[in-house]
Scaffold this motif. Sequence first.
Motif, mmCIF file in Angstrom:
data_model
loop_
_atom_site.group_PDB
_atom_site.id
_atom_site.type_symbol
_atom_site.label_atom_id
_atom_site.label_comp_id
_atom_site.label_asym_id
_atom_site.label_seq_id
_atom_site.Cartn_x
_atom_site.Cartn_y
_atom_site.Cartn_z
ATOM 1 N N THR A 119 6.612 13.662 20.718
ATOM 2 C CA THR A 119 5.486 14.561 20.948
ATOM 3 C C THR A 119 6.032 15.871 21.499
ATOM 4 O OG1 THR A 119 3.988 12.714 21.410
ATOM 5 C CG2 THR A 119 3.340 14.907 22.214
ATOM 6 N N LEU A 120 5.774 16.959 20.786
ATOM 7 C CA LEU A 120 6.268 18.264 21.225
ATOM 8 C C LEU A 120 5.254 18.930 22.137
ATOM 9 C CD1 LEU A 120 8.369 20.560 21.073
ATOM 10 C CD2 LEU A 120 7.140 21.422 19.055
ATOM 11 N N ALA A 121 5.711 19.315 23.326
ATOM 12 C CA ALA A 121 4.910 20.131 24.233
ATOM 13 C C ALA A 121 5.494 21.542 24.194
ATOM 14 C CB ALA A 121 4.965 19.559 25.650
ATOM 15 N N PRO A 122 4.931 22.434 23.378
ATOM 16 C CA PRO A 122 5.525 23.772 23.204
ATOM 17 C C PRO A 122 5.359 24.625 24.452
ATOM 18 C CG PRO A 122 3.456 23.614 22.012
ATOM 19 C CD PRO A 122 3.721 22.249 22.569
ATOM 20 N N MET A 123 6.474 25.164 24.932
ATOM 21 C CA MET A 123 6.471 25.928 26.166
ATOM 22 C C MET A 123 6.680 27.421 25.950
ATOM 23 S SD MET A 123 5.917 23.830 28.754
ATOM 24 C CE MET A 123 4.669 23.058 27.726
ATOM 25 N N SER A 124 6.966 27.815 24.736
ATOM 26 C CA SER A 124 7.048 29.227 24.338
ATOM 27 C C SER A 124 6.833 29.243 22.834
ATOM 28 C CB SER A 124 8.402 29.837 24.707
ATOM 29 O OG SER A 124 9.459 29.183 24.022
#
Length: 353
Positions: free
Chosen positions: A52-57
Amino acid sequence: MRIAQIAPLAEAVPPKLYGGTERVVSWLTEELVALGHEVTLFASGDSVTSATLAPMSPQALRLDKTVGDPNAPVFLMLEKVLRRAQDFDILHFHLDYMPFSLFTRQPVPHVTTLHGRLDLKEIWGHYELHRDVPLISISDSQRQPMAWANWARTIHHGLPETLLRPAPGARPDYLAFLGRISPEKRVDRAIEIAGRAGMKLKIAAKVDRADRDYFEAKIEPLLKLPHVDYIGEIGDHQKAEFLSNAKALLFPIDWPEPFGLVMIEAMACGTPVIAYDHGSVPEVMEDGLTGFIVRDEASAAQAVARLDRLDRAAIRRRFEQRFTARRMAEDHVALYEALVRAKLPPVRAIAAE
């Protein structure tokens, strides 16, 4: 287990081109998912993962010309991870000392892998102040400047077993230099070694902005030598052919290399490595089996003459035995489980009635 992997934001995971730390984070994340764990990757939005990708930028900071302060997205990411910490059994950071102040003040187990050099005195205060933070080293030699730190385990890097293989029909006829051009990597030594050995040197390497002056003053003139072929930066999909067709990878470093990913990339292709005896080299290399460990340009050139004694199939087998991503992931899971157990409250004995 519910595992959070918190990556640097400078490069995507995996990186588009050069980026050792982000590449390792990607391989570890994918193997943890394959092992059945619930993994969330905190990384740039252009990262690609089965977790699961948690995009931070929006994208890797190195590629985003609109970002004026690259520290701001990183510290915002730390705050977002903190607010979700209870969603996980373990938090695994790849950000050096940056998480320490926040995450020592919360109860979820966390661990930090140190990917870089530690012989920089200005960083030591962080590790002295936070001696309760468990650390992962990527080689035993990496620990030497901070032998007193809270080392939980050394876990050598690994890469996916099928990512790089010996290229069929390869005809090795040159020496190779792969990675990054900088003062400590000493591509100038590689050029001299190849010249002494009477062989062509192909250089597949990037030049960081910080090293541009060094490159232009010291290295660019050497690229005009007739035995030198400067290719520039290459991606993973080009490495198997590049390395398989090399008689050896030259790794003439002049610094305490924490690991040296290019050494195991070469081994995956069955390609011997000629490396200087610094940092992690004696841990990764097996002299006389996967290559030769040398002291100077003269002994390196002499080692070139002995390359035909090495069994390239045996080099590939040693990679499979020691440096796969599956082994790396299993080592991490064993450590995660130990850290979680250590945080659990003691079990109360039930008094007999």
